[in-house]
Design an enzyme around this catalytic site. Structure first.
Site, PDB file in Angstrom:
ATOM      1  N   ASP A  58      38.160  51.567  42.914  1.00 12.62           N
ATOM      2  CA  ASP A  58      37.324  50.879  43.902  1.00 12.62           C
ATOM      3  C   ASP A  58      35.842  51.106  43.607  1.00 12.62           C
ATOM      4  O   ASP A  58      35.425  52.231  43.346  1.00 12.62           O
ATOM      5  CB  ASP A  58      37.612  51.384  45.309  1.00 12.62           C
ATOM      6  CG  ASP A  58      39.046  51.117  45.743  1.00 12.62           C
ATOM      7  OD1 ASP A  58      39.651  50.161  45.223  1.00 12.62           O
ATOM      8  OD2 ASP A  58      39.550  51.865  46.601  1.00 12.62           O
ATOM      9  N   ASP A 100      36.752  48.787  49.788  1.00 12.28           N
ATOM     10  CA  ASP A 100      37.980  49.129  50.508  1.00 12.28           C
ATOM     11  C   ASP A 100      37.722  50.114  51.644  1.00 12.28           C
ATOM     12  O   ASP A 100      36.941  51.061  51.494  1.00 12.28           O
ATOM     13  CB  ASP A 100      38.999  49.746  49.545  1.00 12.28           C
ATOM     14  CG  ASP A 100      39.758  48.692  48.755  1.00 12.28           C
ATOM     15  OD1 ASP A 100      39.352  47.518  48.773  1.00 12.28           O
ATOM     16  OD2 ASP A 100      40.759  49.054  48.095  1.00 12.28           O
ATOM     17  N   ASP A 127      40.714  47.639  40.738  1.00  7.62           N
ATOM     18  CA  ASP A 127      41.327  47.477  42.052  1.00  7.62           C
ATOM     19  C   ASP A 127      40.344  46.747  42.954  1.00  7.62           C
ATOM     20  O   ASP A 127      39.856  45.681  42.605  1.00  7.62           O
ATOM     21  CB  ASP A 127      41.744  48.833  42.616  1.00  7.62           C
ATOM     22  CG  ASP A 127      42.726  48.702  43.780  1.00  7.62           C
ATOM     23  OD1 ASP A 127      43.255  47.597  44.006  1.00  7.62           O
ATOM     24  OD2 ASP A 127      42.959  49.698  44.477  1.00  7.62           O
ATOM     25  N   ARG A 174      41.701  38.712  48.899  1.00  5.06           N
ATOM     26  CA  ARG A 174      41.168  39.828  49.696  1.00  5.06           C
ATOM     27  C   ARG A 174      39.650  39.733  49.885  1.00  5.06           C
ATOM     28  O   ARG A 174      38.891  40.555  49.391  1.00  5.06           O
ATOM     29  CB  ARG A 174      41.531  41.183  49.081  1.00  5.06           C
ATOM     30  CG  ARG A 174      43.023  41.404  48.947  1.00  5.06           C
ATOM     31  CD  ARG A 174      43.333  42.811  48.497  1.00  5.06           C
ATOM     32  NE  ARG A 174      44.777  43.035  48.377  1.00  5.06           N
ATOM     33  CZ  ARG A 174      45.348  44.198  48.072  1.00  5.06           C
ATOM     34  NH1 ARG A 174      44.583  45.258  47.857  1.00  5.06           N
ATOM     35  NH2 ARG A 174      46.647  44.299  47.990  1.00  5.06           N
TER      36      ARG A 174
END
Length: 378
Positions: free
Chosen positions: A161, A194, A190, A243
């Site tokens: 991340d 997040d 990734d 996302r």
């Protein structure tokens, strides 16, 4: 099986340069960090002021950032860390101290509070090195680029991340940053942004997220629903598979963002989540809003958005797109005031203001960029 990111970037990554931890104390505690203030949900729960009123320190290595955190009188002593140059694995080592809990190969903001990290000078680039916020509160990150953070391959950092938050995090403002990868999960990357395991009262503003399989998530699983109160405003999401974000439970407010080149899905509200989606511009994308890849549905309230060349898939047992006739399925009230630009000007105002090294410019609420006002000293 989901396809990989459509556009692959094969730019050469910067060569790691070993640096010496040197933290230079600057004479003015306000310095360049004293411009503008938090917006959205980061203004709630007591507000987000970062290191305002504390000592200002200049850092040119990751080790120096850790040394500045560890050199404070306590883990809550306010500090502004001005960063310049390239931060990478070669110059980021663990530093020990009673006021910090750091680690090698990642900028670790763990069990601390009242910190501002801001890029200055010619810019600050965190190259293949993520920023991890854990069990912390009142954190500000501004005017930095974080790129090509991997969870597999070499080198790895922060679980892949760019910026990750977890474990009882409160009040974070991330502003005017550029977060980018060079591919998707199969290339070792990734999420860009997040939040999980009880993260609340966060604002991401005037930032660029691009060239990644995953933009970010709120909640790591369908059972991780204790996150929320997140604001996304005046951001650019570009060339991302999905996302933007994935929201599991909780409330999020998205306004005046520009979404372009979303290849699989965009705002994915699921597991009881509620998304307030105002005056955004969606362009050349697919399934930009709805519940996707699960039967546990979320909801949304929509107003003033523009859907420009957006395609929609057919509904199914685990696929509930909001379009093509997008209507609200819930109502969401937010506790803060905000100014909405017309959706028609969002691509242009975001182009002029979002990302690192844009002078921290913001919109005046009438589609015109302006320099931020000084922050009143605290």
């Amino acid at each position: 099986m989901r396809r990989p990111v459509a556009l692959r970037l094969h730019a050469a990554l910067a060569t790691a340069v070993v640096g010496i931890a040197v933290a230079v104390v600057l004479p003015s505690p306000q310095a360049s960090a004293a411009a503008g203030s938090a917006t959205g949900y980061a203004t709630q729960n007591g507000g987000t002021t970062g290191g305002a009123g504390g000592q200002t320190v200049r850092a040119t290595t990751g080790t120096a950032i850790h040394a500045a955190l560890c050199g404070r009188a306590s883990s809550s002593t306010p500090i502004i860390i001005e960063v310049t140059g390239t931060i990478n694995h070669g110059n980021t080592s663990k530093v020990s101290g009673s006021s910090c809990n750091t680690a090698d190969g990642v900028i670790e903001l763990k069990q601390i509070s009242n910190v501002t990290i801001i890029g200055v000078g010619g810019g600050a680039v965190f190259d293949q090195l993520g920023i991890h916020i854990r069990d912390s509160r009142n954190i500000i990150i501004r005017n930095v680029t974080v790129r090509n953070v991997k969870k597999s391959g070499s080198p790895t950092s922060n679980g892949g991340d760019a910026i990750g938050m977890e474990s009882s995090v409160r009040n974070v403002w991330v502003d005017h940053v550029t977060l980018e990868a060079s591919g998707g999960e199969s290339e070792g990357y990734d999420g860009l942004f997040d939040m999980k395991d009880d993260t609340q009262y966060v604002t991401l503003s005037y930032s660029i997220l691009r060239n990644s399989g995953r933009g970010g998530l709120i909640g790591s699983s369908e059972s991780d629903r204790g996150n929320g109160y997140i604001t996304f405003e005046h951001n650019l999401y570009e060339n991302i598979d999905s996302r933007t974000p994935l929201l599991r439970g909780g409330i999020a407010h998205m306004f005046n963002n520009h979404y372009t080149g979303l290849h699989e899905s965009g705002i994915n509200s699921r597991a009881g989540a509620r998304a307030k989606v105002d005056n955004n511009y969606f362009r050349n994308s697919k399934d930009v809003l709805g519940t996707f890849y699960t039967s546990e549905r979320g909801t949304w309230q929509v107003s003033g958005n523009i859907f420009d060349n957006v395609t929609w898939s057919s509904p199914g047992s685990d696929n509930y797109p909001a379009g093509p006739n997008v209507t609200s399925t819930t109502t969401v009230s937010v506790p803060y005031s905000y100014r909405l630009d017309a959706a028609s000007c969002v691509p242009d105002i975001v182009r002029q203001t979002a990302g690192a090294n844009t002078g921290l410019r913001v919109s005046d609420g009438n589609c015109t960029p302006q320099s931020p006002p000084p922050t009143t000293p605290g």
